[in-house]
Design an enzyme around this catalytic site. Structure first.
Site, PDB file in Angstrom:
ATOM      1  CB  SER A 117      43.636  45.245  38.702  1.00  0.00           C
ATOM      2  OG  SER A 117      44.820  46.018  38.808  1.00  0.00           O
ATOM      3  CG  ASP A 371      44.417  54.222  40.626  1.00  0.00           C
ATOM      4  OD1 ASP A 371      45.473  54.114  39.970  1.00  0.00           O
ATOM      5  OD2 ASP A 371      43.632  53.273  40.823  1.00  0.00           O
ATOM      6  CG  HIS A 374      43.900  50.605  38.338  1.00  0.00           C
ATOM      7  ND1 HIS A 374      44.526  50.817  39.552  1.00  0.00           N
ATOM      8  CD2 HIS A 374      43.958  49.279  38.106  1.00  0.00           C
ATOM      9  CE1 HIS A 374      44.945  49.664  40.034  1.00  0.00           C
ATOM     10  NE2 HIS A 374      44.623  48.709  39.179  1.00  0.00           N
TER      11      HIS A 374
END
Length: 401
Positions: A117, A371, A374
């Protein structure tokens, strides 16, 4: 025709301060190279400087390709300063990213990102950097299973992303439902994934995060399609070494160094703990100096680089360098790790589409579900693409080959 001549003139002007980069055999330039970086210029070392004039390159709302997991402004992030930092290499300056030039150099070509990702975030960032240079009627985007394809029709070019977080075949290969706790990989063969890599003129790999979930990982031996049979446990770093060797061997068998280029993007760091160890053994905080602190509510880069100690897995990074050094075809290493270490402020934090609704307890302590892996877009992945641009078009003489 006029546009083509203008772009070629732009390429020539951009290349004029530099000598052409020699290929592996010293007999000619590397494919896609229009010049070379000054000798001794290490673009991975430098500093982040504020640049509200030239950054960001695009606005979040105007790029339709950003996934809702990365649209921080749309999900309520109150600050925008994380978008206004530019990476300045130490001791040298290199050509700025030029979308029209890149598209012209990709004419008739296929560029492919392969990985997890974080690599997909870099891929989407590149689409955001390029798409404004293409009329709406001359571009398209589609995703089928693990493969996403952006088409620049006027250039007969595609820029693609293929989901393979561990590079090898694994039980995490579903592009949507892949959050499994007990990961199992197949060390060889690479056929399931590599058949999608065939024919790429530029291929950009990454693989790091999924190898750091634990010290051990399960590996399936043999070619049986049953992923539940003949499973053995192996140290994660050694399993990673095995898989990366398979990737290198595939490149040696399938990549033509006369018309293609391969790159490997180094580890993207996380900022899950604000209190880290200093080089002298004492403790220091880059965050809020409280127990359990992380990237949440951070709004500025780390300024004291000398005191900051990386949390990135050094063994995995060492394996990457050792294995790629054995390759008999050119593999460029795009070193994003150190410059990204300083960007505690640029993660998505809680400002993203959540996989599941936060609990009452989590909402009471946002740090608990922030998070810190990311990155918001626009943001740090744009700089990764700037480094990739430099490596592709202006490679240095000491590039890993």
């Amino acid at each position: 025709m006029k546009l083509l001549l203008a772009v070629l003139a732009l390429v020539a002007a951009a290349a004029s301060p530099f000598l052409l980069a020699a290929g592996q055999d010293g007999g000619g330039p590397l494919p896609f190279a229009v010049g070379a970086a000054p000798e001794g210029c290490d673009v991975g070392r430098g500093e982040w400087v504020r640049d509200e004039t030239a950054r960001p390159w695009y606005q979040e709302w105007e790029c339709p390709y950003i996934q809702p997991q990365l649209t921080c402004q749309a999900h309520g992030r109150p600050d925008k300063e994380y978008q206004n930092w530019r990476w300045q290499p130490r001791g040298c300056s290199l050509p700025s990213f030029n979308a029209t030039m890149m598209l012209e150099m990709l004419r008739g070509k296929r560029m492919l990102f392969v990985g997890d990702s974080l690599n997909r975030g870099q891929y989407v960032s590149l689409l955001c950097l390029l798409h404004r240079a293409i009329p709406d009627s001359a571009k398209s985007f589609e995703t089928t299973d693990s493969l996403s394809i952006f088409r620049a029709k006027n250039y007969d070019a595609t820029i693609e992303f293929y989901w393979a977080p561990l590079l090898a075949e694994s039980n995490s290969d579903d592009a949507v439902v892949h959050r499994v706790g007990e990961r199992v990989i197949r060390g060889a063969p690479m056929d399931k994934h590599s058949r999608f890599w065939q024919g790429a003129h530029i291929i950009v790999f990454n693989s790091y995060l999924w190898w750091t979930a634990g010290d051990k990982i399960n590996i399936l031996r043999g070619a049986d399609n049953d992923m539940s049979k003949d499973i053995v446990e192996m140290k994660s770093a050694e399993a990673y070494r095995l898989v990366l060797y398979q990737v290198v061997r595939w490149l040696e068998r399938n990549a033509d160094p006369k018309n293609s280029r391969a790159f490997f993007v180094t580890a993207s760091p996380t900022h899950t703990e604000s209190i880290t160890g200093m080089n002298n053994g004492s403790s220091a905080a880059w965050g809020d100096e409280t127990e359990g602190g992380n990237c949440y509510n951070q709004t500025t880069p780390i300024s004291d680089a000398a005191a900051y100690r990386s949390s990135t897995n050094q063994e995995i990074q060492r394996v990457t360098e050792e294995v790629l050094a054995t390759s008999r075809v050119p593999v460029g290493l795009v070193n994003i790790t150190q410059l990204s270490e300083y960007r505690r402020d640029a993660h998505t934090q809680t400002y993203k589409k959540q996989w599941s609704e936060p609990t009452k307890e989590q909402r009471a302590d946002p740090r608990s579900y922030a998070d810190c892996t990311h990155w918001c877009l626009p943001g740090v992945p744009d700089t990764w693409n700037e480094l990739l641009y430099w490596k592709l078009f202006f490679p240095s003489y000491d590039q890993a080959l």
